[in-house]
Design an enzyme around this catalytic site. Structure first.
Site, PDB file in Angstrom:
ATOM      1  N   GLU A  48       0.844  -1.194   0.000  1.00  0.00           N
ATOM      2  CA  GLU A  48       0.000   0.000   0.000  1.00  0.00           C
ATOM      3  C   GLU A  48       0.882   1.248   0.000  1.00  0.00           C
ATOM      4  OE1 GLU A  48      -2.824   2.480   3.101  1.00  0.00           O
ATOM      5  OE2 GLU A  48      -2.742   0.291   3.313  1.00  0.00           O
ATOM      6  N   ARG A  52       0.642  10.358   0.507  1.00  0.00           N
ATOM      7  CA  ARG A  52       1.050  11.390   1.465  1.00  0.00           C
ATOM      8  C   ARG A  52       2.210  12.223   0.975  1.00  0.00           C
ATOM      9  NH1 ARG A  52       1.164   7.727   7.017  1.00  0.00           N
ATOM     10  NH2 ARG A  52      -0.855   6.705   6.704  1.00  0.00           N
ATOM     11  N   THR A  76      -4.609   6.105   1.664  1.00  0.00           N
ATOM     12  CA  THR A  76      -4.996   7.489   1.931  1.00  0.00           C
ATOM     13  C   THR A  76      -5.759   8.075   0.745  1.00  0.00           C
ATOM     14  OG1 THR A  76      -2.835   7.623   3.046  1.00  0.00           O
ATOM     15  CG2 THR A  76      -4.212   9.550   3.157  1.00  0.00           C
ATOM     16  N   LYS A 136     -11.063  -1.492   6.145  1.00  0.00           N
ATOM     17  CA  LYS A 136      -9.892  -1.141   6.933  1.00  0.00           C
ATOM     18  C   LYS A 136     -10.389  -0.636   8.286  1.00  0.00           C
ATOM     19  CE  LYS A 136      -6.118   2.254   7.002  1.00  0.00           C
ATOM     20  NZ  LYS A 136      -5.367   3.233   6.194  1.00  0.00           N
TER      21      LYS A 136
END
Length: 220
Positions: A48, A52, A76, A136
């Site tokens: 993953e 960011r 994200t 998640k």
């Protein structure tokens, strides 16, 4: 461990690829490919890459194109625009810290597997109502950890989770022992000093240890 996730088969679960999904923050695009190769060599194919940093899309694109054993995903993810961008870059699964109906619709329409983030019972029930069973759990430790997930297992057995956020090598086996946990997410196999020094051998060794984790702390 299941065979790598086919890009054409969303039915295959991200949760079943390995006990741990590395959560990767890439600052230097030159690190993306060797880092991914080290993780795959250590037995962690599902990677993953979080959105960011400004180079995240480049990292996803490089891993997708140059590391055949990797199943690279994007983390994200919080907007429909990001969904389109990361899928175009080669992401084969999507992870969000939370969800809205608009984001959920975009992830579903993408055609790739996705893990929307939840931290409350109501969010889990709302996703189940919308036909989503894999999620998640974030931020795992701050949101109640293993005790919270254990409490959800009886009333909501159809929901499966990838707890992420504060999970460590010590706590991972406790999460993996729960019937509603398929895998955990973490970054402990990517210590900042090892990445800074480009010590990919150390990353591979830590990935191998993570890949061997199970409910009992031994090989699955």
């Amino acid at each position: 461990m299941s065979s790598p996730l086919p890009s054409s088969s969303p039915a295959v679960s991200v949760l079943d690829l390995a006990p741990v999904v590395p959560v990767v923050v890439v600052d230097d695009p030159a690190d993306a490919v060797p880092l991914a190769r080290a993780l795959v060599a250590g037995g962690l194919p599902a990677i993953e890459v979080t959105l960011r940093t400004p180079v995240a899309l480049d990292a996803i694109r490089a891993i997708a194109g140059e590391v055949p054993g990797a199943v690279v995903g994007a983390g994200t993810v919080i907007t429909a625009e990001q969904v389109a961008e990361v899928v175009a870059a080669g992401a084969r699964f999507l992870v969000s810290p939370g969800w809205t109906d608009a984001l959920l619709e975009a992830m579903r329409a993408s055609g790739v597997p996705f893990l929307p983030g939840v931290s409350t019972t109501s969010e889990v029930v709302a996703l189940l109502e919308r036909g989503v069973r894999e999620m998640k759990f974030f931020p795992a430790e701050a949101a109640g950890g293993t005790a919270y997930l254990k409490a959800l297992a009886a009333p909501l057995p159809q929901a499966r989770f990838c707890p992420t956020g504060g999970v460590s090598p010590a706590s991972a086996p406790e999460y993996l022992a729960l019937p509603n946990v398929g895998c955990v997410g973490g970054s402990w196999m990517l210590p900042k000093d090892a990445v800074a020094d480009r010590d990919w051998g150390r990353v591979e060794a830590l990935a191998r240890e993570a890949a061997a984790l199970s409910a009992g702390g031994t090989s699955r």
